[in-house]
Design a protein around this motif. Structure first.
Motif, PDB file in Angstrom:
ATOM      1  N   GLN A  87       0.843  -1.190   0.000  1.00  0.00           N
ATOM      2  CA  GLN A  87       0.000   0.000   0.000  1.00  0.00           C
ATOM      3  C   GLN A  87       0.883   1.247   0.000  1.00  0.00           C
ATOM      4  O   GLN A  87       1.806   1.378   0.789  1.00  0.00           O
ATOM      5  CB  GLN A  87      -0.908   0.010   1.224  1.00  0.00           C
ATOM      6  CG  GLN A  87      -1.949   1.135   1.195  1.00  0.00           C
ATOM      7  CD  GLN A  87      -2.836   1.131   2.428  1.00  0.00           C
ATOM      8  OE1 GLN A  87      -2.506   1.752   3.422  1.00  0.00           O
ATOM      9  NE2 GLN A  87      -3.960   0.424   2.352  1.00  0.00           N
ATOM     10  N   THR A  88       0.583   2.158  -0.934  1.00  0.00           N
ATOM     11  CA  THR A  88       1.278   3.442  -1.023  1.00  0.00           C
ATOM     12  C   THR A  88       0.221   4.532  -1.161  1.00  0.00           C
ATOM     13  O   THR A  88      -0.974   4.280  -1.020  1.00  0.00           O
ATOM     14  CB  THR A  88       2.232   3.480  -2.229  1.00  0.00           C
ATOM     15  OG1 THR A  88       1.447   3.438  -3.454  1.00  0.00           O
ATOM     16  CG2 THR A  88       3.205   2.304  -2.208  1.00  0.00           C
ATOM     17  N   ASP A  89       0.643   5.733  -1.466  1.00  0.00           N
ATOM     18  CA  ASP A  89      -0.316   6.825  -1.661  1.00  0.00           C
ATOM     19  C   ASP A  89      -1.252   6.547  -2.832  1.00  0.00           C
ATOM     20  O   ASP A  89      -2.386   7.038  -2.857  1.00  0.00           O
ATOM     21  CB  ASP A  89       0.420   8.142  -1.900  1.00  0.00           C
ATOM     22  CG  ASP A  89       1.098   8.662  -0.637  1.00  0.00           C
ATOM     23  OD1 ASP A  89       0.746   8.191   0.452  1.00  0.00           O
ATOM     24  OD2 ASP A  89       1.998   9.521  -0.762  1.00  0.00           O
ATOM     25  N   THR A  90      -0.789   5.778  -3.800  1.00  0.00           N
ATOM     26  CA  THR A  90      -1.595   5.524  -4.996  1.00  0.00           C
ATOM     27  C   THR A  90      -1.962   4.051  -5.180  1.00  0.00           C
ATOM     28  O   THR A  90      -2.959   3.741  -5.826  1.00  0.00           O
ATOM     29  CB  THR A  90      -0.864   6.006  -6.257  1.00  0.00           C
ATOM     30  OG1 THR A  90       0.414   5.356  -6.340  1.00  0.00           O
ATOM     31  CG2 THR A  90      -0.671   7.519  -6.226  1.00  0.00           C
ATOM     32  N   ARG A 127      -7.522   3.521  -3.911  1.00  0.00           N
ATOM     33  CA  ARG A 127      -6.732   3.607  -2.684  1.00  0.00           C
ATOM     34  C   ARG A 127      -7.456   4.403  -1.599  1.00  0.00           C
ATOM     35  O   ARG A 127      -7.400   4.041  -0.411  1.00  0.00           O
ATOM     36  CB  ARG A 127      -5.374   4.256  -3.007  1.00  0.00           C
ATOM     37  CG  ARG A 127      -4.529   4.649  -1.800  1.00  0.00           C
ATOM     38  CD  ARG A 127      -4.101   3.453  -0.978  1.00  0.00           C
ATOM     39  NE  ARG A 127      -3.366   3.857   0.195  1.00  0.00           N
ATOM     40  CZ  ARG A 127      -3.919   4.222   1.342  1.00  0.00           C
ATOM     41  NH1 ARG A 127      -5.248   4.189   1.478  1.00  0.00           N
ATOM     42  NH2 ARG A 127      -3.173   4.588   2.363  1.00  0.00           N
ATOM     43  N   ALA A 128      -8.141   5.471  -1.975  1.00  0.00           N
ATOM     44  CA  ALA A 128      -8.771   6.353  -0.992  1.00  0.00           C
ATOM     45  C   ALA A 128      -9.836   5.639  -0.177  1.00  0.00           C
ATOM     46  O   ALA A 128     -10.095   5.998   0.971  1.00  0.00           O
ATOM     47  CB  ALA A 128      -9.382   7.569  -1.689  1.00  0.00           C
TER      48      ALA A 128
END
Length: 358
Positions: free
Chosen positions: A52-55, A312-313
């Motif tokens: 998992q990353t920001d995107t 992701r959000a």
């Protein structure tokens, strides 16, 4: 036809609701007394974006969502991948694809199709990986010319509740040229593998149609393509739209290769029927859920009723067991590659350049 209109309406709703950040809309069409949901989770073109990353959503968030749906007795889940998962980052370069496949193994994938990048480390290496995992690679058009048979099963049948679902694998014939063509030849330079790329697309269309027919004859209620073909015009005559237009009998088309975010029913088969076609983009920007509803325990009435795309959000939760398994694998992988750290920068650069080329 009534069910297909219903599916189309819900499909369009899914796009609007996704834009609003709301994904739990399937319940509006769900009657728990008469309907069961078979949820086909799908990924494509993950390219080693396992964390998992920001995107990127990452596998641990996907696992959390799957487990949340497995707790409902009216749900059954299936997990499929449409190719280009074992290559694209350091973990793929250093392990030659194996570590990414091991993560997919722990995730419990049921079906995967080879993308063109599955062959980046050579055919023999990919076959070694495919033979080491418990999930099934399927492909109806990857042929061993020495035997005349498919290298993998053309399709896999999975029964959930009373519905038999056949997942047909399709790999773009571009795999031959996008990988090293020598990988598909013998020591004398003769081709020993084929992707049915001849006759201006007709060879592939026939292979797909024959496989659909075989799956139906074997008892499939629903046939879904898991394909790595894409929609780029440069991929003609093997694009998603062209393949769909030249066959009949598909209910859905889970796609990869062109790194497209897609939820559409604009592609019609040769009988004029719209086929729900989906793709999640690339680098785990999304994962998808394709809902198949079984009505009143009657598999003959089963139909694709919804598509949900998660980003992701809206997927902050991660499954702790999956995180732990990935961390353990990462530690083992690092121990197995001591002294190779100086190669990581070059490996990452090569992987990034290869991903950009689909």
């Amino acid at each position: 036809m009534k069910l297909f209109k219903k599916a189309t309406s819900l499909l369009l709703t899914s796009i609007l609701f996704l834009t609003a950040g709301i994904t739990a809309f399937a319940e509006d069409y769900y009657d728990e007394d008469t309907e069961k949901d078979i949820i086909v989770y799908f990924t494509n073109d993950v390219h080693n974006a396992y964390e998992q990353t920001d995107t990127a959503i990452g596998y641990a968030s996907l696992a959390a969502d799957i487990k949340s749906n497995q707790n409902d007795e009216n749900n059954e889940t299936i997990l499929v991948d449409a190719g280009d998962s074992i290559q694209g980052g350091i973990i793929g370069a250093l392990s030659k694809g194996m570590w990414a496949a091991e993560i997919m193994e722990k995730m419990g994938y049921d079906v995967a199709v080879p993308g063109n990048h599955e062959f980046d480390f050579g055919v023999e290496r990919f076959l070694e990986i495919a033979n080491s995992v418990s999930y099934d690679y399927v492909c109806c058009n990857f042929i061993d010319l020495r035997t005349g048979k498919t290298v993998f099963m053309p399709y896999k049948m999975i029964k959930k509740f009373n519905t038999n679902i056949a997942f047909i694998g399709i790999t773009t014939p571009e795999a031959y040229s996008m990988s090293n063509p020598n990988y598909f030849k013998d020591e004398n330079g003769n081709d020993i593998y084929s992707f049915c790329g001849g006759d201006n697309g007709k060879e592939l269309y026939k292979r797909v149609q024959d496989t659909i027919d075989d799956a139906k004859a074997a008892g499939a209620d629903i046939v879904i393509a898991v394909a790595h073909t894409g929609i780029d015009p440069s991929s003609t005559p093997w694009t998603t739209g062209e393949i769909t237009a030249n066959v009949s009998g598909l209910y859905g088309y889970i796609d990869g290769h062109s790194h497209t975010y897609m939820i559409t029913d604009k592609y019609t088969d040769k009988d004029g029927k719209g086929v729900v076609s989906v793709s999640t983009g690339s680098k785990f920007e999304h994962f998808g859920k394709l809902y198949i509803e079984e009505y009143e325990n009657d598999s003959a009435a089963s139909e694709i009723s919804a598509v949900i795309m998660e980003d992701r959000a809206h997927c902050p939760e991660q499954d702790s067991e999956t995180l732990e398994a990935i961390a353990d694998d990462a530690s083992d992988d690092a121990d197995g590659h001591e002294g190779e750290q100086d190669e990581q920068s070059d490996a990452q650069t090569d992987a990034d350049e290869s991903v950009e080329a689909n």
